[in-house]
Scaffold this motif. Structure first.
Motif, PDB file in Angstrom:
ATOM      1  N   PHE A  19       0.857  -1.185   0.000  1.00 18.80           N
ATOM      2  CA  PHE A  19       0.000   0.000   0.000  1.00 18.80           C
ATOM      3  C   PHE A  19       0.889   1.229   0.000  1.00 18.80           C
ATOM      4  O   PHE A  19       1.745   1.381   0.867  1.00 18.80           O
ATOM      5  CB  PHE A  19      -0.898  -0.023   1.239  1.00 18.80           C
ATOM      6  CG  PHE A  19      -1.662   1.245   1.467  1.00 18.80           C
ATOM      7  CD1 PHE A  19      -2.754   1.545   0.681  1.00 18.80           C
ATOM      8  CD2 PHE A  19      -1.293   2.117   2.467  1.00 18.80           C
ATOM      9  CE1 PHE A  19      -3.476   2.709   0.894  1.00 18.80           C
ATOM     10  CE2 PHE A  19      -1.998   3.276   2.694  1.00 18.80           C
ATOM     11  CZ  PHE A  19      -3.094   3.574   1.900  1.00 18.80           C
ATOM     12  N   LEU A  20       0.717   2.119  -0.984  1.00 18.49           N
ATOM     13  CA  LEU A  20       1.539   3.323  -1.078  1.00 18.49           C
ATOM     14  C   LEU A  20       0.839   4.561  -0.537  1.00 18.49           C
ATOM     15  O   LEU A  20       1.491   5.545  -0.236  1.00 18.49           O
ATOM     16  CB  LEU A  20       1.946   3.569  -2.530  1.00 18.49           C
ATOM     17  CG  LEU A  20       2.769   2.467  -3.187  1.00 18.49           C
ATOM     18  CD1 LEU A  20       3.072   2.829  -4.627  1.00 18.49           C
ATOM     19  CD2 LEU A  20       4.045   2.204  -2.415  1.00 18.49           C
ATOM     20  N   GLY A  21      -0.465   4.516  -0.437  1.00 22.07           N
ATOM     21  CA  GLY A  21      -1.213   5.666   0.047  1.00 22.07           C
ATOM     22  C   GLY A  21      -2.407   5.932  -0.848  1.00 22.07           C
ATOM     23  O   GLY A  21      -2.871   5.044  -1.566  1.00 22.07           O
ATOM     24  N   PHE A  22      -2.883   7.151  -0.815  1.00 24.28           N
ATOM     25  CA  PHE A  22      -4.014   7.566  -1.617  1.00 24.28           C
ATOM     26  C   PHE A  22      -3.561   8.604  -2.633  1.00 24.28           C
ATOM     27  O   PHE A  22      -2.615   9.350  -2.384  1.00 24.28           O
ATOM     28  CB  PHE A  22      -5.110   8.187  -0.736  1.00 24.28           C
ATOM     29  CG  PHE A  22      -5.722   7.215   0.224  1.00 24.28           C
ATOM     30  CD1 PHE A  22      -6.785   6.419  -0.165  1.00 24.28           C
ATOM     31  CD2 PHE A  22      -5.229   7.093   1.512  1.00 24.28           C
ATOM     32  CE1 PHE A  22      -7.354   5.520   0.721  1.00 24.28           C
ATOM     33  CE2 PHE A  22      -5.788   6.200   2.404  1.00 24.28           C
ATOM     34  CZ  PHE A  22      -6.858   5.407   2.002  1.00 24.28           C
ATOM     35  N   VAL A  23      -4.250   8.689  -3.747  1.00 23.02           N
ATOM     36  CA  VAL A  23      -3.955   9.718  -4.741  1.00 23.02           C
ATOM     37  C   VAL A  23      -4.314  11.063  -4.123  1.00 23.02           C
ATOM     38  O   VAL A  23      -5.433  11.273  -3.672  1.00 23.02           O
ATOM     39  CB  VAL A  23      -4.763   9.493  -6.041  1.00 23.02           C
ATOM     40  CG1 VAL A  23      -4.518  10.628  -7.020  1.00 23.02           C
ATOM     41  CG2 VAL A  23      -4.407   8.154  -6.666  1.00 23.02           C
ATOM     42  N   GLN A  24      -3.334  11.963  -4.076  1.00 21.51           N
ATOM     43  CA  GLN A  24      -3.543  13.285  -3.492  1.00 21.51           C
ATOM     44  C   GLN A  24      -3.665  14.372  -4.550  1.00 21.51           C
ATOM     45  O   GLN A  24      -4.405  15.321  -4.383  1.00 21.51           O
ATOM     46  CB  GLN A  24      -2.389  13.641  -2.541  1.00 21.51           C
ATOM     47  CG  GLN A  24      -2.185  12.671  -1.415  1.00 21.51           C
ATOM     48  CD  GLN A  24      -3.286  12.709  -0.390  1.00 21.51           C
ATOM     49  OE1 GLN A  24      -4.021  13.676  -0.283  1.00 21.51           O
ATOM     50  NE2 GLN A  24      -3.431  11.635   0.352  1.00 21.51           N
ATOM     51  N   ASP A  25      -2.908  14.221  -5.651  1.00 20.46           N
ATOM     52  CA  ASP A  25      -2.851  15.256  -6.676  1.00 20.46           C
ATOM     53  C   ASP A  25      -2.326  14.628  -7.958  1.00 20.46           C
ATOM     54  O   ASP A  25      -1.982  13.441  -7.970  1.00 20.46           O
ATOM     55  CB  ASP A  25      -1.926  16.388  -6.211  1.00 20.46           C
ATOM     56  CG  ASP A  25      -2.230  17.720  -6.889  1.00 20.46           C
ATOM     57  OD1 ASP A  25      -3.065  17.747  -7.813  1.00 20.46           O
ATOM     58  OD2 ASP A  25      -1.636  18.731  -6.490  1.00 20.46           O
ATOM     59  N   ALA A  26      -2.233  15.410  -9.008  1.00 20.28           N
ATOM     60  CA  ALA A  26      -1.716  14.916 -10.283  1.00 20.28           C
ATOM     61  C   ALA A  26      -0.976  16.037 -10.992  1.00 20.28           C
ATOM     62  O   ALA A  26      -1.245  17.222 -10.766  1.00 20.28           O
ATOM     63  CB  ALA A  26      -2.845  14.411 -11.163  1.00 20.28           C
ATOM     64  N   THR A  27      -0.031  15.653 -11.840  1.00 14.90           N
ATOM     65  CA  THR A  27       0.661  16.592 -12.707  1.00 14.90           C
ATOM     66  C   THR A  27       0.143  16.368 -14.122  1.00 14.90           C
ATOM     67  O   THR A  27       0.145  15.237 -14.605  1.00 14.90           O
ATOM     68  CB  THR A  27       2.189  16.365 -12.683  1.00 14.90           C
ATOM     69  OG1 THR A  27       2.642  16.524 -11.335  1.00 14.90           O
ATOM     70  CG2 THR A  27       2.906  17.337 -13.583  1.00 14.90           C
ATOM     71  N   ILE A  28      -0.295  17.445 -14.765  1.00  9.14           N
ATOM     72  CA  ILE A  28      -0.858  17.368 -16.105  1.00  9.14           C
ATOM     73  C   ILE A  28       0.125  18.002 -17.088  1.00  9.14           C
ATOM     74  O   ILE A  28       0.643  19.081 -16.843  1.00  9.14           O
ATOM     75  CB  ILE A  28      -2.209  18.126 -16.188  1.00  9.14           C
ATOM     76  CG1 ILE A  28      -3.164  17.689 -15.093  1.00  9.14           C
ATOM     77  CG2 ILE A  28      -2.820  18.009 -17.573  1.00  9.14           C
ATOM     78  CD1 ILE A  28      -3.637  16.279 -15.175  1.00  9.14           C
ATOM     79  N   HIS A  39       0.396  12.027  -7.674  1.00  8.00           N
ATOM     80  CA  HIS A  39       1.054  12.298  -6.400  1.00  8.00           C
ATOM     81  C   HIS A  39       0.347  11.431  -5.360  1.00  8.00           C
ATOM     82  O   HIS A  39      -0.845  11.599  -5.121  1.00  8.00           O
ATOM     83  CB  HIS A  39       0.951  13.765  -6.032  1.00  8.00           C
ATOM     84  CG  HIS A  39       1.531  14.670  -7.078  1.00  8.00           C
ATOM     85  ND1 HIS A  39       2.590  15.489  -6.824  1.00  8.00           N
ATOM     86  CD2 HIS A  39       1.215  14.862  -8.376  1.00  8.00           C
ATOM     87  CE1 HIS A  39       2.893  16.160  -7.925  1.00  8.00           C
ATOM     88  NE2 HIS A  39       2.060  15.790  -8.881  1.00  8.00           N
ATOM     89  N   VAL A  40       1.092  10.526  -4.775  1.00 12.32           N
ATOM     90  CA  VAL A  40       0.530   9.523  -3.872  1.00 12.32           C
ATOM     91  C   VAL A  40       1.189   9.649  -2.513  1.00 12.32           C
ATOM     92  O   VAL A  40       2.402   9.816  -2.412  1.00 12.32           O
ATOM     93  CB  VAL A  40       0.785   8.099  -4.434  1.00 12.32           C
ATOM     94  CG1 VAL A  40       0.268   7.044  -3.484  1.00 12.32           C
ATOM     95  CG2 VAL A  40       0.167   7.952  -5.801  1.00 12.32           C
ATOM     96  N   GLY A  41       0.395   9.531  -1.465  1.00 13.19           N
ATOM     97  CA  GLY A  41       0.984   9.542  -0.138  1.00 13.19           C
ATOM     98  C   GLY A  41      -0.043   9.659   0.952  1.00 13.19           C
ATOM     99  O   GLY A  41      -1.236   9.767   0.702  1.00 13.19           O
TER     100      GLY A  41
END
Length: 81
Positions: A19-28, A39-41
């Motif tokens: 388990f790495l975490g939850f998706v927090q954000d993204a780079t487009i 962005h995962v954490g």
């Protein structure tokens, strides 16, 4: 799929099953309009406080194997074994 739907998903690395975490954000990528990385954490999702986002990692979107109902599976597609 809306990004808010993606934020509700756990991210699992398929090779280790970790388990790495939850998706927090993204780079487009602005030129192509496509997702470049996720962005995962953090063990907790928080939309109001950045203090709960710990150990943020960037995962290239090319490494996403599948996006399921509850999870996002990541791993290098070219790896065998």
């Amino acid at each position: 799929m809306k990004f808010t739907d993606l934020q509700k998903k756990e991210v699992i690395e398929v090779r280790r099953g970790s388990f790495l975490g939850f998706v927090q954000d993204a780079t487009i990528d602005i030129k192509s309009g496509k997702v470049d990385s996720l962005h995962v954490g953090g063990a907790e999702r928080s939309f109001f406080s950045d203090s709960k986002i710990k150990d943020l990692k960037q995962v290239k979107y090319a490494e996403v194997v599948t996006i399921g109902k509850d999870i996002v599976l990541i791993g290098r597609k070219s790896e065998n074994g």
